[in-house]
Design a protein around this motif. Structure first.
Motif, PDB file in Angstrom:
ATOM      1  N   GLU A  23       0.732  -0.994   0.191  1.00 13.82           N
ATOM      2  CA  GLU A  23       0.229  -0.037  -0.065  1.00 13.82           C
ATOM      3  C   GLU A  23       0.713   1.488  -0.141  1.00 13.82           C
ATOM      4  O   GLU A  23       0.590   2.175  -0.740  1.00 13.82           O
ATOM      5  N   ASN A  24       1.850   1.329   0.946  1.00 13.98           N
ATOM      6  CA  ASN A  24       2.786   2.366   1.028  1.00 13.98           C
ATOM      7  C   ASN A  24       3.417   2.640  -0.282  1.00 13.98           C
ATOM      8  O   ASN A  24       3.790   3.794  -0.821  1.00 13.98           O
ATOM      9  N   PHE A  25       3.923   1.636  -1.031  1.00 12.90           N
ATOM     10  CA  PHE A  25       4.470   1.851  -2.044  1.00 12.90           C
ATOM     11  C   PHE A  25       3.784   2.311  -3.390  1.00 12.90           C
ATOM     12  O   PHE A  25       4.111   3.153  -4.099  1.00 12.90           O
ATOM     13  N   PHE A  26       2.777   1.797  -3.543  1.00 15.26           N
ATOM     14  CA  PHE A  26       1.741   2.221  -4.510  1.00 15.26           C
ATOM     15  C   PHE A  26       1.495   3.571  -4.321  1.00 15.26           C
ATOM     16  O   PHE A  26       1.338   4.565  -5.409  1.00 15.26           O
ATOM     17  N   GLU A  27       1.094   4.006  -2.942  1.00 13.85           N
ATOM     18  CA  GLU A  27       0.714   5.455  -2.779  1.00 13.85           C
ATOM     19  C   GLU A  27       2.067   6.318  -2.954  1.00 13.85           C
ATOM     20  O   GLU A  27       1.831   7.406  -3.922  1.00 13.85           O
ATOM     21  N   HIS A  28       3.241   5.745  -2.707  1.00 10.71           N
ATOM     22  CA  HIS A  28       4.547   6.807  -3.292  1.00 10.71           C
ATOM     23  C   HIS A  28       4.591   6.899  -4.659  1.00 10.71           C
ATOM     24  O   HIS A  28       4.968   7.809  -5.256  1.00 10.71           O
ATOM     25  N   ARG A  29       4.510   5.664  -5.425  1.00  8.73           N
ATOM     26  CA  ARG A  29       4.586   5.843  -7.057  1.00  8.73           C
ATOM     27  C   ARG A  29       3.327   6.299  -7.495  1.00  8.73           C
ATOM     28  O   ARG A  29       3.237   6.333  -8.762  1.00  8.73           O
ATOM     29  N   LYS A  30       2.310   6.810  -6.821  1.00  9.37           N
ATOM     30  CA  LYS A  30       1.417   7.622  -7.247  1.00  9.37           C
ATOM     31  C   LYS A  30       0.367   6.714  -8.127  1.00  9.37           C
ATOM     32  O   LYS A  30      -0.259   7.002  -9.310  1.00  9.37           O
ATOM     33  N   VAL A  31       0.243   5.678  -7.849  1.00 13.08           N
ATOM     34  CA  VAL A  31      -0.596   4.363  -8.528  1.00 13.08           C
ATOM     35  C   VAL A  31      -1.635   4.024  -7.621  1.00 13.08           C
ATOM     36  O   VAL A  31      -1.531   3.683  -6.419  1.00 13.08           O
ATOM     37  N   ASP A  32      -2.698   4.060  -8.240  1.00  8.88           N
ATOM     38  CA  ASP A  32      -4.093   3.873  -7.548  1.00  8.88           C
ATOM     39  C   ASP A  32      -3.963   2.341  -6.895  1.00  8.88           C
ATOM     40  O   ASP A  32      -3.640   1.275  -7.369  1.00  8.88           O
ATOM     41  N   VAL A  33      -4.194   2.544  -5.277  1.00 10.95           N
ATOM     42  CA  VAL A  33      -3.838   1.119  -4.761  1.00 10.95           C
ATOM     43  C   VAL A  33      -4.854  -0.081  -4.945  1.00 10.95           C
ATOM     44  O   VAL A  33      -4.684  -1.172  -4.651  1.00 10.95           O
ATOM     45  N   LYS A  34      -6.083   0.640  -5.610  1.00  7.92           N
ATOM     46  CA  LYS A  34      -6.978  -0.184  -6.064  1.00  7.92           C
ATOM     47  C   LYS A  34      -6.621  -1.374  -6.996  1.00  7.92           C
ATOM     48  O   LYS A  34      -6.844  -2.456  -7.068  1.00  7.92           O
ATOM     49  N   ASN A  35      -5.431  -0.951  -7.874  1.00  2.00           N
ATOM     50  CA  ASN A  35      -4.627  -1.936  -8.682  1.00  2.00           C
ATOM     51  C   ASN A  35      -4.094  -3.143  -8.052  1.00  2.00           C
ATOM     52  O   ASN A  35      -4.288  -4.085  -8.596  1.00  2.00           O
ATOM     53  N   LEU A  36      -3.448  -2.924  -6.965  1.00  2.00           N
ATOM     54  CA  LEU A  36      -2.841  -3.674  -6.244  1.00  2.00           C
ATOM     55  C   LEU A  36      -3.905  -4.498  -5.400  1.00  2.00           C
ATOM     56  O   LEU A  36      -3.660  -5.759  -5.460  1.00  2.00           O
ATOM     57  N   TYR A  37      -5.108  -4.255  -4.813  1.00  2.00           N
ATOM     58  CA  TYR A  37      -6.180  -4.786  -4.220  1.00  2.00           C
ATOM     59  C   TYR A  37      -6.608  -5.755  -5.371  1.00  2.00           C
ATOM     60  O   TYR A  37      -7.099  -7.135  -5.321  1.00  2.00           O
ATOM     61  N   ASP A  38      -6.862  -5.257  -6.617  1.00  2.00           N
ATOM     62  CA  ASP A  38      -7.526  -6.159  -7.691  1.00  2.00           C
ATOM     63  C   ASP A  38      -6.708  -7.444  -7.993  1.00  2.00           C
ATOM     64  O   ASP A  38      -6.953  -8.497  -8.006  1.00  2.00           O
ATOM     65  N   ARG A  39      -5.310  -7.021  -8.395  1.00  2.00           N
ATOM     66  CA  ARG A  39      -4.386  -7.994  -8.639  1.00  2.00           C
ATOM     67  C   ARG A  39      -4.258  -8.942  -7.689  1.00  2.00           C
ATOM     68  O   ARG A  39      -4.155 -10.172  -8.125  1.00  2.00           O
ATOM     69  N   CYS A  40      -4.223  -8.609  -6.468  1.00  2.00           N
ATOM     70  CA  CYS A  40      -3.771  -9.684  -5.328  1.00  2.00           C
ATOM     71  C   CYS A  40      -4.979 -10.272  -4.720  1.00  2.00           C
ATOM     72  O   CYS A  40      -5.101 -11.128  -3.727  1.00  2.00           O
ATOM     73  N   GLU A  41      -6.364  -9.756  -5.262  1.00  3.08           N
ATOM     74  CA  GLU A  41      -7.590 -10.124  -4.727  1.00  3.08           C
ATOM     75  C   GLU A  41      -7.758 -10.047  -3.230  1.00  3.08           C
ATOM     76  O   GLU A  41      -8.165 -10.828  -2.474  1.00  3.08           O
ATOM     77  N   ILE A  42      -7.220  -8.785  -2.864  1.00  9.44           N
ATOM     78  CA  ILE A  42      -7.571  -8.408  -1.534  1.00  9.44           C
ATOM     79  C   ILE A  42      -8.817  -8.011  -1.079  1.00  9.44           C
ATOM     80  O   ILE A  42      -9.620  -7.118  -1.791  1.00  9.44           O
ATOM     81  N   THR A  43      -9.493  -8.565  -0.084  1.00  9.86           N
ATOM     82  CA  THR A  43     -10.838  -8.571   0.390  1.00  9.86           C
ATOM     83  C   THR A  43     -10.926  -7.179   1.407  1.00  9.86           C
ATOM     84  O   THR A  43     -10.015  -6.794   1.639  1.00  9.86           O
ATOM     85  N   ALA A  44     -12.405  -6.669   1.233  1.00  9.31           N
ATOM     86  CA  ALA A  44     -12.549  -5.616   2.282  1.00  9.31           C
ATOM     87  C   ALA A  44     -12.136  -5.897   3.818  1.00  9.31           C
ATOM     88  O   ALA A  44     -11.794  -4.937   4.302  1.00  9.31           O
ATOM     89  N   ASP A  45     -12.295  -7.245   4.212  1.00 11.55           N
ATOM     90  CA  ASP A  45     -11.907  -7.433   5.580  1.00 11.55           C
ATOM     91  C   ASP A  45     -10.322  -7.503   5.611  1.00 11.55           C
ATOM     92  O   ASP A  45      -9.719  -6.935   6.729  1.00 11.55           O
TER      93      ASP A  45
END
Length: 342
Positions: A23-45
């Motif tokens: 999360e911190n790395f994506f925010e630093h690189r100014k990339v929407d962290v939702k891309n990380l969640y989608d690729r890694c199938e991160i759940t709301a929990d």
């Protein structure tokens, strides 16, 4: 270079705190962290931290995702450590580590409990030749991002530099993979000496590092958090044979004799009583002595370029032929072949 058989990544779980890295790395690189969640199938929990784990597959995909958006030519481990909380993985483990009194005390705790947040490795501390070796043996296969994880986890032990003065000569990190980037980038960031294509993964501290006091030491906090940590993850009660092996390791690394007499005396047993108790655990002092000697020989063969005759003597053998014969009986390989296969 050959490696030990690793467990598949399926079924492994890791602390949710490791998600902070991505999360911190994506925010630093100014990339929407939702891309990380989608690729890694991160759940709301998992996002809300109501679930305390991520899967091994998710951790691997997180490392791949970070690699894909990283600055070309920059070591990923350096980039991740620059934008991650210093006390990752945090919690009781992180707080106990950095409120310890000395580097020595902090490293002991980190070796004992790192597996609770990073079960991808078996961690072992070996004190030998005036140095403290933190050996990391991978146990789970992370495939094409294994070397990134090796660098990140080894670098975590060097976070101690933020909380104390580590005088020269600097700590050293040995990694088994080939270097992909300018080595000076690693050494400047981690304030350590790096070596690649080595036989084992290890972080090496000299004894003058171990005595350094942590600026963040707080005795009452350390005692309270350490007690909670031990309660949450109680160590198993060691068997008598385990205690004997630990004493043998201590004496071997200090260059002391590993005969039964000093061990029995240290444990307040007669030699005959110690032998009888070990027999009740279906083992013998001679068997334990050989196990420890060969384990230490394997470490020296993998981590040093010492001649085999010197290793033979360091492991308590009075002749090279006896050592070679015992080593082959125990491992199926000669010492020379074992070293070549590492």
């Amino acid at each position: 270079m050959t490696t030990a058989t690793l467990l598949p990544i399926d079924g492994s779980t890791f602390s949710i705190s490791l998600l902070d890295l991505g999360e911190n790395f994506f925010e630093h690189r100014k990339v929407d962290v939702k891309n990380l969640y989608d690729r890694c199938e991160i759940t709301a929990d998992q996002i809300n931290r109501s679930d305390s784990y991520i899967s091994g597959w998710q951790l691997r995909e997180m490392l791949r995702s970070c690699r894909d958006i990283a600055i070309p030519g920059q070591p990923l481990s350096v980039l991740l450590s620059e934008f991650a909380p210093i006390t990752v993985p945090g919690g009781m483990f992180g707080l106990a580590s950095f409120t310890a009194k000395t580097v020595d005390q902090a490293l002991k705790l980190m070796v004992d409990y790192s597996h609770t947040v990073m079960p991808a490795y078996h961690f072992e501390r070996i004190d030998s030749g005036g140095k403290c070796h933190i050996v990391m043996r991978p146990v789970i296969d992370f495939g094409d991002v294994q070397h990134y994880l090796d660098e990140v986890v080894a670098g975590y032990f060097l976070n101690l530099r933020y909380f104390c003065n580590l005088p020269l000569p600097a700590p050293r990190i040995h990694l088994t993979h080939c270097i992909e980037n300018d080595i000076s980038r690693y050494e400047y960031h981690f304030k350590a000496t790096f070596a690649f294509s080595k036989r084992i993964i290890e972080v090496i501290f000299d004894n003058h590092h171990l005595i350094q006091h942590l600026h963040t030491h707080n005795q009452s906090t350390f005692e309270q958090v350490y007690a909670s940590l031990k309660t949450a993850t109680p160590p198993s009660t060691p068997s008598l044979s385990s205690k004997v092996k630990n004493l043998l390791r201590q004496r071997l690394t200090k260059g002391l004799s590993i005969h039964i007499a000093p061990i029995a005396e240290q444990m307040h047993y007669s030699e005959r009583t110690l032998a009888r108790h070990l027999q009740s655990e279906n083992t013998s002092f001679l068997e334990l002595k050989q196990q420890v000697s060969i384990e230490h020989a394997k470490f020296l063969l993998a981590s040093t370029d010492d001649p085999i005759c010197k290793i033979s003597h360091a492991c308590g053998y009075n002749s090279d032929s006896n050592f070679s014969r015992a080593f082959k009986n125990f491992t199926g390989k000669t010492p020379k072949r074992f070293r070549q296969d590492q």
